[in-house]
Scaffold this motif. Structure first.
Motif, PDB file in Angstrom:
ATOM      1  N   GLU A 283       0.393  -1.348  -0.282  1.00  0.00           N
ATOM      2  CA  GLU A 283      -0.278   0.159   0.117  1.00  0.00           C
ATOM      3  C   GLU A 283       1.007   1.191   0.196  1.00  0.00           C
ATOM      4  O   GLU A 283       1.974   1.126   0.328  1.00  0.00           O
ATOM      5  CB  GLU A 283      -1.152   0.210   1.175  1.00  0.00           C
ATOM      6  CG  GLU A 283      -1.969  -0.922   1.326  1.00  0.00           C
ATOM      7  CD  GLU A 283      -2.941  -0.977   2.515  1.00  0.00           C
ATOM      8  OE1 GLU A 283      -2.746   0.206   2.929  1.00  0.00           O
ATOM      9  OE2 GLU A 283      -3.007  -1.937   2.558  1.00  0.00           O
TER      10      GLU A 283
ATOM     11  N   SER B  75       6.118  -7.203  -6.243  1.00  0.00           N
ATOM     12  CA  SER B  75       4.533  -6.898  -5.604  1.00  0.00           C
ATOM     13  C   SER B  75       5.853  -5.290  -5.472  1.00  0.00           C
ATOM     14  O   SER B  75       4.489  -3.867  -6.166  1.00  0.00           O
ATOM     15  CB  SER B  75       3.952  -7.135  -4.248  1.00  0.00           C
ATOM     16  OG  SER B  75       4.393  -7.884  -4.833  1.00  0.00           O
TER      17      SER B  75
ATOM     18  N   SER C  25       3.506  -2.414  -7.399  1.00  0.00           N
ATOM     19  CA  SER C  25       3.086  -0.958  -7.267  1.00  0.00           C
ATOM     20  C   SER C  25       3.019   0.373  -7.216  1.00  0.00           C
ATOM     21  O   SER C  25       2.503   1.252  -7.731  1.00  0.00           O
ATOM     22  CB  SER C  25       2.673  -1.154  -5.623  1.00  0.00           C
ATOM     23  OG  SER C  25       2.005  -2.653  -5.571  1.00  0.00           O
TER      24      SER C  25
ATOM     25  N   TRP D  78       1.914   3.269  -9.195  1.00  0.00           N
ATOM     26  CA  TRP D  78       1.274   4.670  -8.752  1.00  0.00           C
ATOM     27  C   TRP D  78       2.025   5.800  -9.993  1.00  0.00           C
ATOM     28  O   TRP D  78       1.729   6.493 -10.180  1.00  0.00           O
ATOM     29  CB  TRP D  78       2.192   4.494  -7.542  1.00  0.00           C
ATOM     30  CG  TRP D  78       1.668   5.837  -6.898  1.00  0.00           C
ATOM     31  CD1 TRP D  78       0.364   6.408  -5.934  1.00  0.00           C
ATOM     32  CD2 TRP D  78       2.883   6.792  -6.546  1.00  0.00           C
ATOM     33  NE1 TRP D  78       1.353   7.095  -4.725  1.00  0.00           N
ATOM     34  CE2 TRP D  78       2.509   7.467  -5.582  1.00  0.00           C
ATOM     35  CE3 TRP D  78       3.937   6.566  -6.883  1.00  0.00           C
ATOM     36  CZ2 TRP D  78       3.073   8.314  -5.205  1.00  0.00           C
ATOM     37  CZ3 TRP D  78       5.221   8.209  -6.596  1.00  0.00           C
ATOM     38  CH2 TRP D  78       4.335   9.203  -5.643  1.00  0.00           C
TER      39      TRP D  78
END
Lengths: 253, 253, 253, 253, 253
Positions: free
Chosen positions: C5, C99, C103, C107
């Motif tokens: 995240e 990952s 990500s 982004w």
């Protein structure tokens, strides 16, 4: 982690029953004591507990294949007392202990049972032992004020400070959280082999506490001999056939 | 990875409370200090934190079975101050540390608590130690500008450069991200055994910072002796009964 | 496998920005170079990247607790250029590398950034090194025709044959698949300790390529000394407190 | 277990195409043979196969970063023949082999391809070898009656008894279950290093079977030399940068 | 844990069929006996059992690639009897044993089969063996009263006390829970190599119990010799090509 399922072959009214936790512990005290009660009081198999996490080993006894974890129940006495026993002879991996304990407790609540009793072995430091002469004392712990009150009434020696592992320990915590009576009875046991003497001590305490049948624990000592010799024979087949991880596929063409 | 659940036995209004993080750390400083505060200020157990990832060991104290992670709360003072303590005596596996920290922080926000304090041990290089004479200094870190301002006001020595691991470290990061006041207090501690001296130093700092009860830490040193000897006795049962992975099912027929 | 995240504390318009990938690599070239740029150009922290798979270690710097992976951004220059930096000092486990890269790339696309640059170390065989005199050359790889054209225009030596591992390698593949400009700059570095010299070489190349600020890399060599000594001090606390798997629960009563 | 995805950069009509399986095998026969065909027949990259289970290593060739598993296609010949090649240079972990095979087969069916060919190495016992003089024979296995009929027509020596592992073996099983033609061609190969000689033998058999271009395998022997020396250079960078599990977080401040 | 799927290539009416469990066991007794019955009675392959948990090895026999677990069926006899056989030559990992057993039993119920028979090897302690002269006795266990009654009628020696592991043991438990007839036949076998003699003994018992074809087990002894020598040849290819975990990606450029 692991799903635990309880399958009942025979649906019996268990309201108010006392459950004996016969999952294996130090000195196999719980397995020996529970198997002895099942035989002595002629409890009948009413179901099994099942999980992918249990060892995949089938015990054959009296020519009948048995599940690794079985549930037995007796007849309700005239006074309304009823015994249920969970029993297993194979230790489950530690990561499944919490799930076993919760499932057993959920089931106990669902079936309106009133108490769970864990007969357990206690390992004592040889140095402390000489000082304290613990060998014929049974210690007790209760999960609730009511259970502790019962233990006081019956003049049990309380286990004040220490650590309880395995299913018995988790049941105490669950019992405390849910206000459900769980009692653990502890007798000093040999950690490395089946200890029928400790089982007999705990059995007498259980008799005193719940059975009230003036149980004769002496045959248990004789039984212990038979158990050990049978154990030896059985392991002859068990060990070479025990499942083990395979790194390289074995082949036959 | 692991689900963490917080069960409250007694629902207490915790608005504005200060939470003490008693998850075990270097020299067990946090466990010792938190257990001491619980006893000294007579905090009462209000709930437990529970997870499949926690060790399945039940601590028995004063004949009562305790969960691996417990939550205690005190009475609100006339000025409105309120203490809450999370305490555990068993180290959790590292992969669950982040989840513990987040759950604790979620709960702290949900219950409108105002601050979390972690009493921690700090390991110092023997070479550096001689030069720096750190042994009676308590260092402090704050997660927010407000927390750091508070530490300056109270003349704490700030911990400027370094690394904090475990629950305390994750709480600092979470606190910074959520603008929630988290303070870590660090005293030099022995990494390999319970260090009551370091716990006493941190306790005095906590007293100064939040308790304001002019706490007498001396008994802690005496307590430390009792703790160590009791620790030894308890481990006699704990070690042989500790759960361990089983490669081959053990059997009894 | 792992969820990644990205939390932004401050929402900044990043359209057209160039992202510097400061995930640690050979000789910590990327971490050193990125931290130096952050300091030199006074970039401000705008967010963090978070995952259960990251090490649970909190770095404290200037008395502020920092997340393992942080995101910084500068001010937009009069010409519209904008720098964003991802930086970390702790190596992530290999199974999370893919990952992280995806990500970061998701982004970058979402925030309409235009390019990612990875400053990397390159390990060269001592035998080859004598022949090739590589030690002050920066090699470059581009993910797209456009990126490779840019490298040719700026007269970079291309890295023609070889293998790139870690986040930088995955970013090149993702960039090629999505037609997004990713450039890796490689300088020969010591594989076993922080190599500020290699970082300085790569920094000069980055200056040439994107910064255009006529960056003074000399202080980096002095900084390298400070970095190493600080590193040593910090590890004093880091090592004994580093999380490690616990096979047996440790206990204190 | 692992998700496998196939991304096509260029959507090409593949009806009736023959797929060459270039996943690495004994002596890297499949990788060498497939790479050679790609170069010789000037196949163009049309997509990649992607998975979290693949090694995270980026191969750079001719200054272009390449995915671990790539898909190439040629031009359709006047007679309508079309070649597609899957190629990889890095062995995937065994637990992903079944998923790779199924995904490849699903895709082959979806895109209406007509056949899959696996060029494979075969390890032969030195003792048997002397007796059997196998060293210049190519063995063949077919997944369907039709494939086996084709092998008989072309006078291939059939592989009657034995074991095929890896992607090639799983493709044979999938092909048999789905009635899809899969052929494995096997040449004796050195198990421990790239065997261009075995690759040349298998290539000649492939030429005979499907290519029909009277392929000149001789340059492959020269290429083999180049391959080996390039391999050595590349590994200089590959080995120290290879991802490895980290037990303790490494740190730089 | 693992999904198990059964794919039937040919849909055959299996009502009332007897299933032979040929999953490998001690001395490969089940695999040898089942393969022999398949050949002798000319059973035809009707499907496969498939799972990500099975070893990814393709057995080639008579030039045809075979799945790790195959299902065969014969012709229905004039009296309505029908044989189905599951057979495998590669041991599955222990954690999949429970799922295999359940899937097989689900399928048996779904297809209205009437019985499952497991031919198994039994390892006996050399000391006990001399006393008991067990070497030419076949022991039997039944899952239900009806199955045990059948065994008594046919004068089988019952296996009274012991432990059965693997698929056979789990089938007994499942059979007992579902009231489905499962019979395990046990002959003393060598634990470490294929034991055709034990397989012949069990085969004769199966003939007596269900086949009623006055089966000639003698050729099995000759076959055993061929099996062993073929086994040796095949392993030449199998071993070096066996999949193994890769810690470092191997590379070729």
């Amino acid at each position: 982690m692991y799903d635990i399922e309880i399958h009942e072959m025979r649906r019996v009214d268990l309201e108010g029953a006392t459950i004996i936790d016969g999952f294996p512990s130090v000195g196999l005290v719980s397995s020996i004591a529970t198997n002895y009660i099942i035989k002595l009081l002629d409890l009948r198999e009413i179901g099994v507990m099942d999980s992918d996490g249990f060892p995949h080993v089938t015990l054959v006894r009296d020519a009948v294949p048995l599940s690794p974890v079985r549930i037995y129940a007796g007849e309700r006495t005239p006074k309304g007392a009823l015994l249920v026993a969970f029993v297993s002879e194979f230790k489950s991996p530690p990561e499944i202990v919490r799930s076993i304990s919760r499932s057993l407790m959920d089931w106990a609540e669902d079936r309106k049972c009133k108490m769970i009793i864990s007969p357990e072995g206690l390992v004592v430091d040889p140095d402390l032992k000489e000082k304290a002469e613990l060998s014929d004392i049974v210690f007790a712990i209760g999960s609730t004020d009511q259970a502790r009150e019962l233990l006081r009434e019956r003049h049990f020696q309380t286990f004040d400070e220490g650590v309880i592992t395995g299913v018995a320990g988790m049941l105490l915590i669950e019992g405390r959280a849910r206000d459900f009576d769980v009692i653990t009875l502890l007798a000093e046991a040999h950690p490395n082999f089946p200890d029928a003497g400790a089982a007999a001590l705990v059995l007498e305490a259980m008799d005193d506490l719940i059975l009230g049948v003036d149980l004769d624990a002496k045959p248990l000592f004789e039984e212990a001999q038979r158990i050990e010799s049978r154990l030896k024979e059985i392991q002859v087949q068990a060990i070479p056939k025990a499942p083990k991880p395979i790194t390289k596929p074995s082949m036959y063409g």
